[in-house]
Design an enzyme around this catalytic site. Structure first.
Site, short mmCIF file in Angstrom:
data_model
loop_
_atom_site.label_atom_id
_atom_site.label_comp_id
_atom_site.label_asym_id
_atom_site.label_seq_id
_atom_site.Cartn_x
_atom_site.Cartn_y
_atom_site.Cartn_z
N TYR A 141 0.82 -1.21 0.00
CA TYR A 141 0.00 0.00 0.00
C TYR A 141 0.86 1.26 0.00
O TYR A 141 0.44 2.30 -0.48
CB TYR A 141 -0.89 0.04 1.25
CG TYR A 141 -2.21 -0.68 1.13
CD1 TYR A 141 -2.25 -2.05 0.89
CD2 TYR A 141 -3.40 0.00 1.29
CE1 TYR A 141 -3.45 -2.72 0.81
CE2 TYR A 141 -4.61 -0.67 1.22
CZ TYR A 141 -4.63 -2.02 0.98
OH TYR A 141 -5.83 -2.67 0.91
N LYS A 186 3.27 -15.34 2.93
CA LYS A 186 3.49 -16.13 1.70
C LYS A 186 4.99 -16.41 1.62
O LYS A 186 5.67 -16.06 0.66
CB LYS A 186 2.96 -15.34 0.48
CG LYS A 186 2.92 -16.12 -0.83
CD LYS A 186 1.87 -17.22 -0.86
CE LYS A 186 1.98 -18.02 -2.17
NZ LYS A 186 1.14 -19.23 -2.16
N ASP A 218 -2.71 -18.54 1.25
CA ASP A 218 -3.70 -19.27 0.44
C ASP A 218 -4.38 -20.34 1.29
O ASP A 218 -5.60 -20.53 1.24
CB ASP A 218 -3.08 -19.85 -0.83
CG ASP A 218 -1.73 -20.52 -0.61
OD1 ASP A 218 -1.18 -20.45 0.51
OD2 ASP A 218 -1.21 -21.13 -1.57
N ASP A 242 -6.33 -6.93 4.42
CA ASP A 242 -7.46 -6.32 3.73
C ASP A 242 -8.36 -7.40 3.13
O ASP A 242 -9.58 -7.40 3.31
CB ASP A 242 -6.93 -5.39 2.62
CG ASP A 242 -8.06 -4.74 1.84
OD1 ASP A 242 -9.02 -4.26 2.48
OD2 ASP A 242 -7.99 -4.73 0.59
N ASP A 246 -12.28 -9.06 4.63
CA ASP A 246 -13.53 -9.14 3.85
C ASP A 246 -14.03 -10.58 3.80
O ASP A 246 -15.23 -10.83 3.93
CB ASP A 246 -13.31 -8.66 2.40
CG ASP A 246 -13.54 -7.16 2.24
OD1 ASP A 246 -13.19 -6.40 3.17
OD2 ASP A 246 -14.06 -6.74 1.17
C1 IPM Z 1 -10.39 -1.22 4.05
C2 IPM Z 1 -10.58 -0.64 2.69
C3 IPM Z 1 -9.42 0.29 2.38
C4 IPM Z 1 -8.15 -0.52 2.42
C5 IPM Z 1 -9.53 1.06 1.07
C6 IPM Z 1 -10.82 1.85 0.99
C7 IPM Z 1 -8.34 1.95 0.86
O1 IPM Z 1 -10.70 -1.65 1.74
O2 IPM Z 1 -10.26 -0.44 5.01
O3 IPM Z 1 -10.36 -2.44 4.17
O4 IPM Z 1 -7.81 -1.21 1.45
O5 IPM Z 1 -7.47 -0.49 3.44
MG MG Z 2 -10.89 -3.60 2.59
#
Ligand code: IPM
Ligand code: MG
Length: 377
Positions: A141, A186, A218, A242, A246
């Site tokens: 990032y 990884k 993975d 990240d 999710d």
């Molecule tokens: C999160 C989001 C952010 C990230 C984006 C919006 C930059 O996906 O906070 O998980 O990737 O950190």
């Molecule tokens: Mg995110």
């Protein structure tokens, strides 16, 4: 207790969910006699459109002088000059950097009321209670990147010091929980992961009471769905964290449920894990619980108001147990979904009914549900 909090509603559903978070914050303040002053400022795409900057100077100045910052969501913006869409996420990344919050904490626990709402089988998700500890200021990032002559690049770089400090954060959190850290990397391919694994292992020697192992990312992605109860604290880099957070949201049934805290600097930054969701913005159907539970994390970690934090979590659980849910939590044949505003109202009502004593030790804290408490970060 007096507190000043900067609200950054941002884009898409951000303003809608922060409105409900604010009502809950004000309600808990009233019930317990705290004065929370809320200030608002722009961030993200709307800020970019209005001020040419996704993190305007005014927002920067406020962010470093409050006690805590709560972000709604950041998304895409339209560039006025040529009408093209640009990514306004930079505003959020700059804010994280400005506040120096290197440790992103994303608790994922499945309330009993949501066990049937996950797309996964109930026997897989029942009792899941884990925390993703994501390094937030390094890695791909923030490494060098660019596009030159048809070649695009983003470089993953980590220093030992960066890996060490996030590892320490993960082990400290694990100590207040079930005492288990799984470091995700990884290391069979990436140099940065080889270093990650070595440093995480080194730090683990200072925590002999905490069980430690490393897992390839993975495999971890698969294990999170296959056997998520095996995890307590997942320690991982910016990018993997990240993605895995999710994925972990699926266990709870909706990304709209997950809160997060970013700590390490002087001022805590709190945000729901979800994004701006422009496809449902303005319809009043977004799930505000991720934002409301982020307020609970703020009460716990910035203000050390553990009972108040637990009361908010308890109220959320009560509302879910009563069968209420926004559209994202619907199951076939279940009750009709409630709106964003109604959900906020239900949580405020439940708060009024919740005795703080009963709320003690309720689920969803950074500390595990077994009652361990405290501010580990
Ligand atoms: C999160 C989001 C952010 C990230 C984006 C919006 C930059 O996906 O906070 O998980 O990737 O950190
Ligand atoms: Mg995110």
């Amino acid at each position: 207790m007096d507190g000043r909090i900067l609200f950054l509603p941002g884009d898409g559903i951000g303003p809608e969910v922060l409105l409900e978070a604010r009502r809950v914050l004000e309600a808990i303040g009233e019930i317990r006699g705290h004065r929370f002053e809320v200030i608002e400022a722009p961030i993200g795409g709307r800020a970019l459109e209005r001020f040419g900057d996704p993190l305007p100077d005014e927002t920067r100045a406020l962010a470093v002088e409050v006690d805590a910052v709560l972000v709604g969501a950041v998304g895409l913006a339209v560039r006025p000059a040529d009408g093209t869409q640009v990514d306004a996420s930079r505003g959020l990344l700059d804010l994280r950097q400005l506040l120096g919050n290197h440790a992103n904490i994303r608790p994922v626990s499945v309330p009993a009321a949501l066990v049937d709402r996950s797309p996964l089988r109930p026997d897989r998700v029942r009792g899941v209670d884990l925390v993703v500890v994501r390094e937030l200021l390094g890695g791909i990032y923030f490494g060098p990147g660019g596009i030159e002559d048809g070649v695009a690049f983003d470089i993953e770089m980590y220093t030992e010091a960066e890996i060490r400090r996030i590892s320490v954060a993960a082990f400290e959190i694990a100590r207040a929980r079930r005492k288990k850290v799984t470091s995700v990397d990884k290391a069979n391919v990436l140099e940065s992961s080889i270093l990650w694994r070595r440093v995480a292992e080194e730090v683990s020697r200072d925590y002999p009471d905490v069980e430690f192992s490393s897992m390839l990312v993975d495999n971890c992605a698969m294990q999170l769905i296959h056997n998520p109860r095996q995890f307590d604290v997942l320690l991982t880099n910016n990018m993997f964290g990240d993605i895995l957070s999710d994925e972990a949201a699926v266990l709870v049934g909706s990304l709209g449920m997950l809160p997060s805290a970013s700590v390490g600097g002087d001022i805590g930054l709190y945000e729901p894990v979800h994004g701006a969701a422009p496809d449902i913005a303005g319809q009043g159907i977004a799930n505000p619980l991720g934002a409301i539970l982020s307020v609970a994390m703020m009460l716990e970690l910035t203000f050390a108001l553990q009972e108040e934090a637990n009361a908010v979590r308890y109220a959320v659980n009560r509302v879910l147990e009563d069968g209420h849910g926004t559209a994202d939590l619907q199951v076939d044949g279940g009750p009709a979904p409630v709106s964003t505003a109604r959900m906020g109202e239900l949580v405020v009502d439940a708060l009024g009914r919740v005795g703080l004593a009963r709320a003690r030790g309720s689920a969803g804290s950074v500390a595990a549900t077994n009652g361990a408490g405290g501010n580990q970060c």
